[in-house]
Scaffold this motif. Structure first.
Motif, PDB file in Angstrom:
ATOM      1  N   HIS A 194      43.355  45.526  39.305  1.00  0.00           N
ATOM      2  CA  HIS A 194      43.250  44.549  40.388  1.00  0.00           C
ATOM      3  C   HIS A 194      44.514  43.682  40.495  1.00  0.00           C
ATOM      4  O   HIS A 194      44.931  43.333  41.611  1.00  0.00           O
ATOM      5  CB  HIS A 194      42.011  43.666  40.200  1.00  0.00           C
ATOM      6  CG  HIS A 194      40.743  44.322  40.639  1.00  0.00           C
ATOM      7  ND1 HIS A 194      40.087  45.268  39.874  1.00  0.00           N
ATOM      8  CD2 HIS A 194      40.012  44.195  41.788  1.00  0.00           C
ATOM      9  CE1 HIS A 194      39.002  45.679  40.516  1.00  0.00           C
ATOM     10  NE2 HIS A 194      38.938  45.047  41.677  1.00  0.00           N
ATOM     11  N   ILE A 195      45.125  43.347  39.367  1.00  0.00           N
ATOM     12  CA  ILE A 195      46.397  42.627  39.406  1.00  0.00           C
ATOM     13  C   ILE A 195      47.459  43.500  40.074  1.00  0.00           C
ATOM     14  O   ILE A 195      48.278  43.009  40.873  1.00  0.00           O
ATOM     15  CB  ILE A 195      46.848  42.221  37.989  1.00  0.00           C
ATOM     16  CG1 ILE A 195      45.908  41.141  37.414  1.00  0.00           C
ATOM     17  CG2 ILE A 195      48.294  41.740  37.993  1.00  0.00           C
ATOM     18  CD1 ILE A 195      46.042  39.776  38.061  1.00  0.00           C
ATOM     19  N   TYR A 196      47.449  44.778  39.773  1.00  0.00           N
ATOM     20  CA  TYR A 196      48.401  45.712  40.396  1.00  0.00           C
ATOM     21  C   TYR A 196      48.197  45.749  41.916  1.00  0.00           C
ATOM     22  O   TYR A 196      49.171  45.678  42.686  1.00  0.00           O
ATOM     23  CB  TYR A 196      48.217  47.107  39.794  1.00  0.00           C
ATOM     24  CG  TYR A 196      49.056  48.173  40.458  1.00  0.00           C
ATOM     25  CD1 TYR A 196      50.417  48.292  40.174  1.00  0.00           C
ATOM     26  CD2 TYR A 196      48.494  49.060  41.364  1.00  0.00           C
ATOM     27  CE1 TYR A 196      51.195  49.264  40.789  1.00  0.00           C
ATOM     28  CE2 TYR A 196      49.258  50.036  41.980  1.00  0.00           C
ATOM     29  CZ  TYR A 196      50.608  50.133  41.688  1.00  0.00           C
ATOM     30  OH  TYR A 196      51.377  51.103  42.306  1.00  0.00           O
ATOM     31  N   MET A 197      46.933  45.830  42.360  1.00  0.00           N
ATOM     32  CA  MET A 197      46.655  45.843  43.798  1.00  0.00           C
ATOM     33  C   MET A 197      47.087  44.536  44.458  1.00  0.00           C
ATOM     34  O   MET A 197      47.630  44.537  45.563  1.00  0.00           O
ATOM     35  CB  MET A 197      45.155  46.075  44.036  1.00  0.00           C
ATOM     36  CG  MET A 197      44.694  47.495  43.795  1.00  0.00           C
ATOM     37  SD  MET A 197      42.983  47.766  44.370  1.00  0.00           S
ATOM     38  CE  MET A 197      42.068  46.826  43.147  1.00  0.00           C
ATOM     39  N   LEU A 198      46.851  43.422  43.758  1.00  0.00           N
ATOM     40  CA  LEU A 198      47.238  42.116  44.288  1.00  0.00           C
ATOM     41  C   LEU A 198      48.745  42.028  44.443  1.00  0.00           C
ATOM     42  O   LEU A 198      49.266  41.568  45.464  1.00  0.00           O
ATOM     43  CB  LEU A 198      46.713  41.019  43.360  1.00  0.00           C
ATOM     44  CG  LEU A 198      47.009  39.562  43.728  1.00  0.00           C
ATOM     45  CD1 LEU A 198      46.517  39.241  45.137  1.00  0.00           C
ATOM     46  CD2 LEU A 198      46.369  38.619  42.708  1.00  0.00           C
ATOM     47  N   ARG A 199      49.465  42.501  43.429  1.00  0.00           N
ATOM     48  CA  ARG A 199      50.932  42.491  43.502  1.00  0.00           C
ATOM     49  C   ARG A 199      51.432  43.346  44.661  1.00  0.00           C
ATOM     50  O   ARG A 199      52.324  42.938  45.413  1.00  0.00           O
ATOM     51  CB  ARG A 199      51.512  43.018  42.191  1.00  0.00           C
ATOM     52  CG  ARG A 199      51.540  41.996  41.068  1.00  0.00           C
ATOM     53  CD  ARG A 199      52.114  42.628  39.825  1.00  0.00           C
ATOM     54  NE  ARG A 199      52.549  41.623  38.878  1.00  0.00           N
ATOM     55  CZ  ARG A 199      52.375  41.717  37.567  1.00  0.00           C
ATOM     56  NH1 ARG A 199      51.751  42.767  37.055  1.00  0.00           N
ATOM     57  NH2 ARG A 199      52.809  40.771  36.773  1.00  0.00           N
ATOM     58  N   ARG A 200      50.871  44.534  44.789  1.00  0.00           N
ATOM     59  CA  ARG A 200      51.306  45.438  45.853  1.00  0.00           C
ATOM     60  C   ARG A 200      51.084  44.836  47.230  1.00  0.00           C
ATOM     61  O   ARG A 200      51.918  44.956  48.135  1.00  0.00           O
ATOM     62  CB  ARG A 200      50.546  46.780  45.744  1.00  0.00           C
ATOM     63  CG  ARG A 200      50.997  47.687  44.597  1.00  0.00           C
ATOM     64  CD  ARG A 200      52.322  48.352  44.907  1.00  0.00           C
ATOM     65  NE  ARG A 200      52.256  49.162  46.116  1.00  0.00           N
ATOM     66  CZ  ARG A 200      51.901  50.453  46.163  1.00  0.00           C
ATOM     67  NH1 ARG A 200      51.562  51.066  45.043  1.00  0.00           N
ATOM     68  NH2 ARG A 200      51.883  51.112  47.300  1.00  0.00           N
TER      69      ARG A 200
END
Length: 228
Positions: A194-200
């Motif tokens: 979810h952090i990865y999706m937020l960053r993207r």
């Protein structure tokens, strides 16, 4: 945010210092009234935690001098063992903004301090959270960066809200998982995903990542150009 603690009890002062520093505040300490007044007048503070009974100069005198002589309107949260109504009213008359009776909960200190600072900054009625060029509208739970809409799934929105509410703080993985998923703890890769999706979603072409991984601890927000 800068907070001054004026407290002569070493144990109480240490507990307040550690708690506030761990919550992302920049903290300094004075252990007597004369030093407290000098520091309160000499620098700009977002708030002052002020003990009533101090060696050298009591908290009421410090507060009065700060208001009447230094003309400072810095929020003052007064700390005291005196719980009589007259004592509290006397504190307000001398310029205190809020009052906590010892012994107190550190969480309550943090909550009252945050509320005082928000009122002082005129943020109480604000329905927006902002960090760098990222804005989260709490009324609609919509996000934009530099004016451009950002679409986020619900869990990513929750993560962003938590991070933006305390932008100076590093949140542990366990804290974020507990806040977002509650008792239904996710597997070890769910938060990372979810952090990865937020960053993207937040990082368009040419835009800097505003989420920093603090290795071995968790995550925090970091402004473009800010040292990690």
């Amino acid at each position: 945010m800068k907070v001054l603690i004026v407290e002569d009890d070493p144990a109480i002062a240490a507990n307040l210092y550690d708690y506030l520093e761990g919550s992302g505040y920049e903290v300094d300490l004075a252990s007597n009234g004369n030093a407290g007044l000098q520091m309160a007048r000499g620098e700009s503070w977002d708030a002052i935690l002020l003990d009533l009974s101090l060696p050298g100069m009591d908290g009421l005198t410090i507060c009065r001098k700060l208001r009447e002589e230094a003309r400072r309107d810095t929020p003052v949260l007064m700390l005291t063992a005196r719980d009589a109504l007259d004592d509290k009213l006397n504190g307000f008359v001398h310029g205190a903004d809020d009052y906590l009776v010892k012994p107190f909960s550190l969480k309550e200190v943090g909550a009252r301090l945050s509320a005082l600072i928000k009122r002082y900054r005129g943020q109480v009625a604000s329905m927006d959270l902002r960090f760098a060029d990222v804005r989260l509208a709490l009324s609609t739970m919509t996000v934009d960066r530099a004016g451009h809409p950002v679409k986020l799934p619900p869990k990513c929105l929750q993560l962003l809200r938590i991070l933006m509410q305390s932008p100076a703080r590093t949140f542990t993985r366990a804290e974020l998982e507990s806040e977002v998923w509650g008792e239904h703890q996710p597997d070890s890769d769910t938060l990372r995903a979810h952090i990865y999706m937020l960053r993207r979603a937040l990082c368009g072409p040419g835009e800097c990542d505003v989420i920093e991984t603090v290795h071995g601890v968790g995550y925090r927000l970091v402004a473009p150009g800010q040292d990690a």
